[in-house]
Design an enzyme around this catalytic site. Sequence first.
Site, PDB file in Angstrom:
ATOM      1  NE  ARG A 102     -56.795  26.007 -14.685  1.00 41.23           N
ATOM      2  CZ  ARG A 102     -56.549  25.004 -15.530  1.00 41.23           C
ATOM      3  NH1 ARG A 102     -55.303  24.653 -15.774  1.00 41.23           N
ATOM      4  NH2 ARG A 102     -57.539  24.353 -16.110  1.00 41.23           N
ATOM      5  CG  HIS A 132     -58.106  21.181 -12.618  1.00 38.50           C
ATOM      6  ND1 HIS A 132     -58.982  22.227 -12.360  1.00 38.50           N
ATOM      7  CD2 HIS A 132     -58.499  20.161 -11.804  1.00 38.50           C
ATOM      8  CE1 HIS A 132     -59.864  21.840 -11.454  1.00 38.50           C
ATOM      9  NE2 HIS A 132     -59.586  20.601 -11.099  1.00 38.50           N
ATOM     10  CE1 TYR A 155     -56.316  23.017 -20.133  1.00 37.85           C
ATOM     11  CE2 TYR A 155     -55.939  20.736 -19.484  1.00 37.85           C
ATOM     12  CZ  TYR A 155     -56.049  22.062 -19.150  1.00 37.85           C
ATOM     13  OH  TYR A 155     -55.881  22.464 -17.847  1.00 37.85           O
TER      14      TYR A 155
END
Length: 321
Positions: free
Chosen positions: A240, A244, A252
Amino acid sequence: MSSVDKSTALELYQTMLMIRRFEEKLFYLFSTRAMPGSMHQYNGEEAVAAGVCSCLNRSDYITSTHRGHGHCIAKGADVRNIMAEMFAKSTGCCKGMGGSMHIADFGVGMLGANGIVGGGLPHAVGAAWSSQYRGTQQVAVAFFGDGASNEGSFHESLNLAAVWKLPAIFVCENNLYGFSTYYRRSTPIENIADRAAAYGIPGIVVDGMDVLAVRGAAREAVERARRGGGPTLIECKTYRYMGHSRFEKPCYRTEEEVRQWKERDPIICFPEVLKEQFSVTEEELKQTEIFVEKEIEDAVRFAEQSPDPKPEDYKKYIFAE
């Protein structure tokens, strides 16, 4: 490859492009505060939904995740109704009462997105059991992420489907991260598909950025399920591009990691395959892009002009008529 002709290949590209442009439009609309709520975007994973759903009939079932727009589009839901749902309008596929995370369209077999990690797997098993019981030859596909493979619902669902040889296909979209946790920090094996061995069913690893590879694996699994051979676990290695959710910054991940995956972007790479292997012309690609852009803009207009649901409308959908 033998099952894919030029028309099918172009349809795969159109589906992937529709998902990408839909997600890009959503990001713009959310950023300008024209749309309520939040969302989890599917950018980068389009080849999985397009490849799998291209093997399904309209009457087949799928269950989705919190990242469900792409699955809904690929299964054949009207993009106008999906957009209207994102605007919380009464013309939405859930009458404006489901929104992004709970989007569904039973008319095309989309049984719903789910905010609970792994929550859709038992639903797909139930749908597969129903098909087996009624003898309808329908199959049920559960889409889920790598994080869900560590939930009890994953193991219970695979076990029951294997024991009863249900016509279910479990599709793990391994995009490497469960929220911000790299999957190898919580999963002791390289391939989630290897867990299929514990239940005596096939486990297949496929390049989730290659729509033809995904379609090939899905087609074999669907055919096996329809003839009574039981379930299959397919792990699609994908990625992706966005965070999120709408509000999360993916700090990250390194820029280099994202760049390397984007070099394999199915939206960018597949047109070359279309030209080289299926004799698709630049004009045909351009017309596909024009069609998709018009569909997205029409969907936005339809949603913006649609009425809001009334506060008392919820009463209509508590009980079946």
